[in-house]
Design a protein around this motif. Structure first.
Motif, mmCIF file in Angstrom:
data_model
loop_
_atom_site.group_PDB
_atom_site.id
_atom_site.type_symbol
_atom_site.label_atom_id
_atom_site.label_comp_id
_atom_site.label_asym_id
_atom_site.label_seq_id
_atom_site.Cartn_x
_atom_site.Cartn_y
_atom_site.Cartn_z
ATOM 1 N N LEU A 143 0.844 -1.181 0.000
ATOM 2 C CA LEU A 143 0.000 0.000 0.000
ATOM 3 C C LEU A 143 0.887 1.241 0.000
ATOM 4 O O LEU A 143 1.818 1.344 0.797
ATOM 5 C CB LEU A 143 -0.903 0.000 1.231
ATOM 6 N N THR A 144 0.582 2.166 -0.900
ATOM 7 C CA THR A 144 1.355 3.402 -1.003
ATOM 8 C C THR A 144 0.395 4.586 -1.045
ATOM 9 O O THR A 144 -0.792 4.423 -1.383
ATOM 10 C CB THR A 144 2.228 3.401 -2.281
ATOM 11 N N PRO A 145 0.872 5.783 -0.726
ATOM 12 C CA PRO A 145 -0.002 6.963 -0.714
ATOM 13 C C PRO A 145 -0.706 7.226 -2.048
ATOM 14 O O PRO A 145 -1.794 7.800 -2.065
ATOM 15 C CB PRO A 145 0.962 8.106 -0.373
ATOM 16 N N GLU A 146 -0.123 6.793 -3.155
ATOM 17 C CA GLU A 146 -0.733 7.019 -4.462
ATOM 18 C C GLU A 146 -2.106 6.352 -4.595
ATOM 19 O O GLU A 146 -2.897 6.729 -5.452
ATOM 20 C CB GLU A 146 0.188 6.496 -5.586
ATOM 21 N N LEU A 147 -2.389 5.377 -3.756
ATOM 22 C CA LEU A 147 -3.685 4.695 -3.818
ATOM 23 C C LEU A 147 -4.818 5.539 -3.235
ATOM 24 O O LEU A 147 -5.993 5.203 -3.424
ATOM 25 C CB LEU A 147 -3.607 3.352 -3.084
ATOM 26 N N ALA A 148 -4.506 6.637 -2.567
ATOM 27 C CA ALA A 148 -5.553 7.484 -1.984
ATOM 28 C C ALA A 148 -6.498 8.024 -3.052
ATOM 29 O O ALA A 148 -7.705 8.136 -2.811
ATOM 30 C CB ALA A 148 -4.929 8.629 -1.184
ATOM 31 N N HIS A 201 7.096 4.885 3.625
ATOM 32 C CA HIS A 201 7.203 4.103 2.398
ATOM 33 C C HIS A 201 5.987 3.194 2.223
ATOM 34 O O HIS A 201 5.538 2.958 1.107
ATOM 35 C CB HIS A 201 8.494 3.293 2.428
ATOM 36 N N THR A 202 5.469 2.675 3.303
ATOM 37 C CA THR A 202 4.258 1.859 3.237
ATOM 38 C C THR A 202 3.265 2.365 4.270
ATOM 39 O O THR A 202 3.633 2.972 5.263
ATOM 40 C CB THR A 202 4.546 0.370 3.517
ATOM 41 N N ASP A 219 -0.961 1.540 6.071
ATOM 42 C CA ASP A 219 -1.990 0.525 6.252
ATOM 43 C C ASP A 219 -3.320 1.074 5.716
ATOM 44 O O ASP A 219 -3.412 2.261 5.379
ATOM 45 C CB ASP A 219 -2.064 0.070 7.713
ATOM 46 N N PRO A 220 -4.350 0.240 5.616
ATOM 47 C CA PRO A 220 -5.620 0.700 5.050
ATOM 48 C C PRO A 220 -6.213 1.910 5.770
ATOM 49 O O PRO A 220 -6.729 2.822 5.121
ATOM 50 C CB PRO A 220 -6.527 -0.528 5.188
ATOM 51 N N ARG A 221 -6.147 1.950 7.096
ATOM 52 C CA ARG A 221 -6.721 3.079 7.829
ATOM 53 C C ARG A 221 -6.028 4.390 7.458
ATOM 54 O O ARG A 221 -6.681 5.422 7.309
ATOM 55 C CB ARG A 221 -6.640 2.827 9.335
ATOM 56 N N SER A 222 -4.714 4.354 7.305
ATOM 57 C CA SER A 222 -3.985 5.562 6.920
ATOM 58 C C SER A 222 -4.357 6.006 5.507
ATOM 59 O O SER A 222 -4.467 7.200 5.239
ATOM 60 C CB SER A 222 -2.484 5.331 7.006
ATOM 61 N N LEU A 223 -4.552 5.049 4.611
ATOM 62 C CA LEU A 223 -4.956 5.407 3.248
ATOM 63 C C LEU A 223 -6.355 6.017 3.228
ATOM 64 O O LEU A 223 -6.614 6.965 2.484
ATOM 65 C CB LEU A 223 -4.912 4.194 2.333
ATOM 66 N N LEU A 224 -7.250 5.489 4.035
ATOM 67 C CA LEU A 224 -8.589 6.068 4.123
ATOM 68 C C LEU A 224 -8.517 7.482 4.690
ATOM 69 O O LEU A 224 -9.207 8.395 4.214
ATOM 70 C CB LEU A 224 -9.497 5.188 4.978
ATOM 71 N N ALA A 225 -7.688 7.689 5.690
ATOM 72 C CA ALA A 225 -7.513 9.022 6.269
ATOM 73 C C ALA A 225 -6.911 9.978 5.231
ATOM 74 O O ALA A 225 -7.333 11.130 5.127
ATOM 75 C CB ALA A 225 -6.626 8.947 7.509
ATOM 76 N N LEU A 226 -5.949 9.508 4.483
ATOM 77 C CA LEU A 226 -5.334 10.338 3.445
ATOM 78 C C LEU A 226 -6.355 10.684 2.362
ATOM 79 O O LEU A 226 -6.411 11.820 1.891
ATOM 80 C CB LEU A 226 -4.118 9.622 2.840
ATOM 81 N N SER A 227 -7.170 9.727 1.981
ATOM 82 C CA SER A 227 -8.224 9.961 0.999
ATOM 83 C C SER A 227 -9.195 11.033 1.503
ATOM 84 O O SER A 227 -9.587 11.934 0.768
ATOM 85 C CB SER A 227 -8.966 8.654 0.713
ATOM 86 N N GLN A 228 -9.557 10.933 2.765
ATOM 87 C CA GLN A 228 -10.450 11.930 3.361
ATOM 88 C C GLN A 228 -9.784 13.300 3.390
ATOM 89 O O GLN A 228 -10.391 14.310 3.034
ATOM 90 C CB GLN A 228 -10.843 11.508 4.787
ATOM 91 N N PHE A 229 -8.538 13.338 3.779
ATOM 92 C CA PHE A 229 -7.809 14.592 3.917
ATOM 93 C C PHE A 229 -7.603 15.283 2.564
ATOM 94 O O PHE A 229 -7.835 16.479 2.432
ATOM 95 C CB PHE A 229 -6.458 14.329 4.595
#
Length: 164
Positions: free
Chosen positions: A43-48, A106-107, A109-119
């Motif tokens: 999982l990487t930030p680009e998936l947000a 660098h990697t 988790d799903p919760r962080s990606l969801l938070a990044l997507s929201q942000f």
């Protein structure tokens, strides 16, 4: 725009660790019109961005399990109703709080990606995290019998989630 996004992740060269990617590949074979499947190494930030465009996202990964442990299915986030504001302890609000102190390395988790997507995109879709039990993380490309069986169980769970 895909309504449902399946993100399967893990290392396909470390035996059972590749279960998440395999699940994503198998879901892609279903050829469902409203489902997009992404097998990724990590999982990487680009998936947000693709997460922000989905109505529902399902993350699939392997986890080190004992012989007694089985498939784990966790609901991570339900988007707030458009007619009500989220309560202070709702998952949506918790994601907003997490995004304010987000530490993206660098990697993630799903919760962080969801938070990044929201942000970044002001959208954190409904989300599930399916964890497939794994017992063999040695170099190789085949799955243990336990993981093979639970890959099938995870596909059944995904079918149940997406038909709701």
């Amino acid at each position: 725009m895909s309504e449902i996004l399946i993100i399967g992740y893990g290392n396909t060269l470390r035996s059972d660790d590749g279960a998440g990617q395999r699940v994503a590949e198998l879901v892609a074979e279903w050829n469902l019109q409203n489902v997009r499947s992404l097998p990724v190494h990590q999982l990487t930030p680009e998936l947000a961005e693709p997460i922000s465009q989905a109505e529902l996202v399902i993350f699939v990964d392997a986890y080190p399990a004992t012989s007694e442990q089985g498939l784990q299915v966790h609901q991570l986030c339900t988007p707030p109703s458009s007619h009500s504001s989220p309560s202070p302890s709702s998952p949506h609000t918790l994601l907003q709080r997490e995004s304010q102190g987000l530490n993206i390395g660098h990697t993630v988790d799903p919760r962080s990606l969801l938070a990044l997507s929201q942000f970044l995109y002001n959208n954190a879709p409904a989300a599930w995290w399916i964890l497939v039990p794994a017992v063999n993380f040695e170099f190789g490309e085949s799955f243990s019998p336990k993981t093979t069986e639970n890959i099938q169980y995870s596909l059944a769970q995904i079918r149940q989630i997406i038909v709701k």
